[in-house]
Design a protein around this motif. Structure first.
Motif, PDB file in Angstrom:
ATOM      1  N   LYS A 182       0.907  -1.517   0.257  1.00 12.46           N
ATOM      2  CA  LYS A 182       0.232   0.051   0.070  1.00 12.46           C
ATOM      3  C   LYS A 182       0.663   1.412  -0.187  1.00 12.46           C
ATOM      4  N   HIS A 183       1.905   1.130   0.688  1.00  8.76           N
ATOM      5  CA  HIS A 183       2.908   2.280   1.085  1.00  8.76           C
ATOM      6  C   HIS A 183       3.470   2.810  -0.522  1.00  8.76           C
ATOM      7  N   VAL A 184       3.917   1.405  -1.475  1.00  8.46           N
ATOM      8  CA  VAL A 184       4.472   1.254  -2.175  1.00  8.46           C
ATOM      9  C   VAL A 184       3.368   2.661  -3.652  1.00  8.46           C
ATOM     10  N   MET A 185       2.047   1.738  -3.882  1.00  4.28           N
ATOM     11  CA  MET A 185       1.319   2.382  -4.611  1.00  4.28           C
ATOM     12  C   MET A 185       0.664   3.562  -4.081  1.00  4.28           C
ATOM     13  N   THR A 186       1.481   3.856  -2.973  1.00  5.32           N
ATOM     14  CA  THR A 186       0.780   5.824  -2.479  1.00  5.32           C
ATOM     15  C   THR A 186       1.618   6.316  -3.307  1.00  5.32           C
ATOM     16  N   HIS A 187       2.370   6.074  -2.882  1.00  9.09           N
ATOM     17  CA  HIS A 187       3.742   7.212  -2.331  1.00  9.09           C
ATOM     18  C   HIS A 187       4.629   7.228  -3.544  1.00  9.09           C
ATOM     19  N   GLY A 188       4.584   5.477  -4.167  1.00 13.47           N
ATOM     20  CA  GLY A 188       5.611   5.089  -5.365  1.00 13.47           C
ATOM     21  C   GLY A 188       7.079   4.764  -4.580  1.00 13.47           C
ATOM     22  N   PRO A 189       8.119   4.270  -4.961  1.00 12.78           N
ATOM     23  CA  PRO A 189       9.025   2.871  -5.297  1.00 12.78           C
ATOM     24  C   PRO A 189       9.890   4.079  -4.117  1.00 12.78           C
ATOM     25  N   LEU A 190      10.629   3.440  -3.587  1.00 10.46           N
ATOM     26  CA  LEU A 190      11.352   4.050  -2.322  1.00 10.46           C
ATOM     27  C   LEU A 190      12.838   4.120  -2.776  1.00 10.46           C
ATOM     28  N   PRO A 191      12.949   5.296  -2.213  1.00  4.69           N
ATOM     29  CA  PRO A 191      14.675   5.299  -2.851  1.00  4.69           C
ATOM     30  C   PRO A 191      15.443   4.082  -2.201  1.00  4.69           C
ATOM     31  N   ALA A 192      16.951   4.231  -3.314  1.00  2.00           N
ATOM     32  CA  ALA A 192      17.934   2.732  -3.274  1.00  2.00           C
ATOM     33  C   ALA A 192      18.481   2.956  -1.912  1.00  2.00           C
ATOM     34  N   LEU A 193      18.598   3.325  -1.135  1.00  2.00           N
ATOM     35  CA  LEU A 193      19.172   3.643  -0.252  1.00  2.00           C
ATOM     36  C   LEU A 193      18.245   3.396   0.981  1.00  2.00           C
ATOM     37  N   LEU A 194      17.214   3.807   1.331  1.00  2.00           N
ATOM     38  CA  LEU A 194      16.138   3.292   2.013  1.00  2.00           C
ATOM     39  C   LEU A 194      15.434   1.485   1.747  1.00  2.00           C
ATOM     40  N   VAL A 195      15.580   0.731   0.093  1.00  2.00           N
ATOM     41  CA  VAL A 195      15.460  -0.400  -0.458  1.00  2.00           C
ATOM     42  C   VAL A 195      16.616  -1.464   0.182  1.00  2.00           C
ATOM     43  N   LEU A 196      18.165  -1.097   0.150  1.00  2.00           N
ATOM     44  CA  LEU A 196      19.088  -1.398   1.052  1.00  2.00           C
ATOM     45  C   LEU A 196      18.995  -1.433   2.546  1.00  2.00           C
ATOM     46  N   SER A 197      18.067  -1.314   3.091  1.00  2.00           N
ATOM     47  CA  SER A 197      18.164  -0.680   4.708  1.00  2.00           C
ATOM     48  C   SER A 197      16.884  -1.491   5.069  1.00  2.00           C
TER      49      SER A 197
END
Length: 421
Positions: free
Chosen positions: A102-117
């Protein structure tokens, strides 16, 4: 998690938990927001009466046993359960926050740094699950909750012990989410290994960084063919370049070619540190980003400014382009922030508050005082120092002018008279 009101057919309480609203529902049951007698919030999962039979009770009892066994900071903990009730139920820790999907569909993909975290955090959490000899088997964006204390893994309804080849699933039946399912799980290979969760985690991280899963098709049979066909590679379109090698390895067709969860943590850590951050810093940024609206944090990727460095006050050279004004510049207060590069600096108190006194009142400039003998002497002392070799009139220096020295002395005497010490 988004909560909707209870319907008339919903119970008011179950197992001592007061039910406050609906969180979601699945094929087997309904999930409610509940509250324990002591006021503890909980997610209460209840099996639908229409599907309660010996097989569903046995599967539900297995989920309860697994939740009693599994532990870790990234797992929503079991609070209470009863598989023998007329309506079997279990209550787990309530995580306040949306799921990753739901978060990604609402606000879009996460930045790469946050995906790594996110990858390091979830891989470490899965590591604790695997140490108990368990597999999740149904990791997907909807089963990752983004709470105020970081992401947590939920729904162990399909979890099994890693070395077991037994299953409650009927023959020739595959359970799980096809778009996040590794080929060996889709083809019914037994026994499964921890590599199934590594593959599913790779699918979750791909979705977090791009908004899509490795395979997508409108027909379930076509989707299964894509997943199980060695010649059909996962769709990594849109993935940040620094993530592509890790995602490709995690989504390898052969289980033996995938990294372990420990190796996933190490690789995510190395990529984060290559950007000048510690993994703990990246994890805090992930939590901040997912708890608050992303638009409030326009720059989360640059390295943070050290908290030990206090910004120096602006100098005269910093203000050469500023318009001249007769008004004194206002001092920053506790509610003001400065910084034009996305980094925000908060002033705790104004200079006047630090002295616990009112700011000096600016009055109209007084008429110039008549020249005295002392004035003439001061000017004579300043003349040699300010003379220019070309004979032109020297520019006045505020630092060395006699008028500035007198003004400074007057201010010192005024402050000394008003000081409380």
């Amino acid at each position: 998690m988004q909560t909707t009101p209870l319907s008339p057919e919903d119970p008011a309480q179950i197992g001592g938990f007061e039910l406050l609203g609906r969180i979601g529902q699945g094929g087997m049951g309904q999930v409610y927001l509940g509250e324990s007698p002591g006021g503890e919030p909980a997610a209460v999962k209840v099996i639908k009466p229409s599907v309660v039979d010996s097989t569903s009770r046995l599967r539900f009892a297995q989920e309860i046993d697994i939740l009693k066994t599994v532990w870790g900071a990234r797992i929503a903990q079991l609070l209470d359960a009863d598989a023998d009730s007329d309506e079997p139920w279990l209550a787990t820790e309530y995580v306040e926050g949306p799921d990753l999907g739901k978060h990604v569909m609402t606000h879009g993909p996460l930045p790469a740094l946050l995906v790594l975290s996110l990858g390091a955090t979830l891989a470490e959490g899965l590591g604790y699950v695997h140490k108990q000899g368990l597999l999740h088997r149904d990791l997907k964006p909807a089963n990752i909750l983004l709470g105020p204390n970081g992401p947590k893994i939920i729904d162990f309804g399909l979890a099994v012990f890693a070395e077991s080849s037994a299953s409650l699933t009927a023959a020739n039946t595959v359970v799980g989410t096809p778009s996040c399912m590794p080929p060996e799980q889709a083809t019914g290979v037994k026994p499964l290994t921890s590599a199934v969760d590594v593959y599913a985690l790779g699918a979750v991280l791909l979705f977090a960084s791009t908004g899509h899963l490795p395979y997508h098709a409108n027909n379930i049979h076509v989707l299964f063919h894509m997943v199980t066909d060695p010649a059909t590679t996962p769709d990594l379109t849109g993935a940040p370049p620094e993530l592509v090698p890790l995602l490709a390895a995690m989504l390898s067709h052969q289980a033996r070619d995938r990294p372990t969860v420990t190796e996933v943590v190490q690789q995510c850590r190395a990529l984060v540190e290559a950007q000048g951050l510690k993994l703990a810093q990246a994890r805090r940024r992930l939590t901040t980003y997912t708890v608050a609206p992303p638009q409030d944090f326009p720059t989360l990727l640059p390295a943070p400014v050290s908290q030990d460095v206090v910004p120096a006050p602006p100098t005269l050279s910093d203000q050469t382009d500023a318009p001249l004004s007769d008004e004194a510049p206002s001092a920053p207060t506790s509610a003001q922030e400065s910084g034009s590069d996305g980094q925000r600096t908060m002033f705790l108190t104004s200079p006047y508050q630090a002295r616990q006194e009112e700011p000096p009142v600016r009055s109209e400039p007084a008429a110039p005082a008549p020249q005295t003998a002392q004035d003439e002497q001061d000017k004579a002392q300043d003349a040699p120092r300010l003379a220019r070799p070309d004979g032109r009139s020297p520019a006045r220096s505020l630092r060395h002018s006699a008028q500035a020295r007198r003004t400074a002395q007057q201010l010192r005497e005024a402050y000394a008279a008003r000081a409380a010490f």
